[in-house]
Design a protein around this motif. Structure first.
Motif, short mmCIF file in Angstrom:
data_model
loop_
_atom_site.label_atom_id
_atom_site.label_comp_id
_atom_site.label_asym_id
_atom_site.label_seq_id
_atom_site.Cartn_x
_atom_site.Cartn_y
_atom_site.Cartn_z
N GLN A 122 0.83 -1.21 0.00
CA GLN A 122 0.00 0.00 0.00
C GLN A 122 0.87 1.26 0.00
OE1 GLN A 122 -3.48 0.12 -0.39
NE2 GLN A 122 -2.80 2.19 -0.87
N VAL A 123 1.89 1.29 0.84
CA VAL A 123 2.78 2.46 0.90
C VAL A 123 3.50 2.63 -0.45
CG1 VAL A 123 4.94 3.34 1.92
CG2 VAL A 123 3.09 2.52 3.40
N ALA A 124 3.99 1.51 -0.99
CA ALA A 124 4.67 1.57 -2.28
C ALA A 124 3.74 2.12 -3.36
CB ALA A 124 5.18 0.18 -2.66
N CYS A 125 2.52 1.63 -3.40
CA CYS A 125 1.54 2.07 -4.39
C CYS A 125 1.23 3.57 -4.22
CB CYS A 125 0.25 1.25 -4.26
SG CYS A 125 -0.97 1.62 -5.54
N ASP A 126 1.00 4.00 -2.99
CA ASP A 126 0.71 5.41 -2.74
C ASP A 126 1.86 6.30 -3.21
OD1 ASP A 126 -1.66 4.61 -1.59
OD2 ASP A 126 -1.00 4.92 0.49
N ARG A 127 3.10 5.86 -2.98
CA ARG A 127 4.26 6.65 -3.39
C ARG A 127 4.38 6.71 -4.91
NH1 ARG A 127 9.00 4.57 0.71
NH2 ARG A 127 8.21 5.51 2.61
N VAL A 128 4.26 5.55 -5.56
CA VAL A 128 4.40 5.51 -7.02
C VAL A 128 3.31 6.35 -7.69
CG1 VAL A 128 4.23 4.02 -9.06
CG2 VAL A 128 5.65 3.33 -7.13
#
Length: 190
Positions: A122-128
């Protein structure tokens, strides 16, 4: 002898930014390369290897593993510093095994540590999606990139754990905290 540090992590984990900051903080001791940049530089040099790489890339084909590993190891050998950080490598079990095989035959380059910057999907997706730098920064493409990252991860972790080379860093904090932890770890190996 050159000391090699690999930084791996999901898309959006911040591994490239972390590596760049660490190299900037330690200009006398550490140099940072990304695999993609190394391949592009080799092509731009017009060398025989660069022409070979271009013959694959220009047709949209993947560059063969041996050539990628030779390019990386060549860059490490020529690096102006003794300590080299490469981010985003290995991305597959095959890449890991190919690098390991080449390094076993060399006494001028030593893999010292593999640092995994851990973030939740989720954090990775939000950042990308938050950085949205191009057409590839959408949910569908992100999910595929995440799948490609996660598929070989357990095997890569197990391999480097067995060699006592893997260190995991929590990538869900401030960039300053993450960089400080990675930098402190690297300093213990210099």
């Amino acid at each position: 002898m050159k000391k090699l540090f690999l930084i791996i992590g999901a898309p959006g984990s911040g591994k490239t930014t972390d590596a760049q900051i660490i190299a900037q903080n330690n200009p006398e001791e550490i140099v940072h390369y990304s695999t993609g940049d190394l391949l592009r530089e080799e092509v731009a040099s017009g060398s025989q290897r660069g022409q070979l790489i271009n013959s694959f890339v220009s047709k949209g084909n993947l560059v063969p593993l041996e050539i990628v590993v030779e390019t990386i190891v060549g860059a490490i050998q020529r690096a102006p510093k003794e300590n080299v950080i490469i981010d985003g490598y290995p991305r597959s079990v095959e890449q890991m095994e190919a690098l390991d095989k080449v390094l076993k035959d060399r006494d001028d380059v030593q893999l010292v540590s593999v640092i995994e910057v851990e973030v939740s999907e989720q954090v990775a997706c939000d950042r990308v999606l938050g950085r949205a730098r191009g057409d590839d920064d959408n949910v569908e493409v992100f999910k595929n990139r995440m799948k490609v990252y996660l598929e070989p991860l357990n095997e890569i972790e197990a391999f480097y754990n067995q060699s006592n080379l893997l260190t995991k860093i929590n990538g869900e904090r401030t960039i300053e905290e993450i960089v400080a932890d990675i930098e402190a770890h690297i300093r213990t190996k210099l």
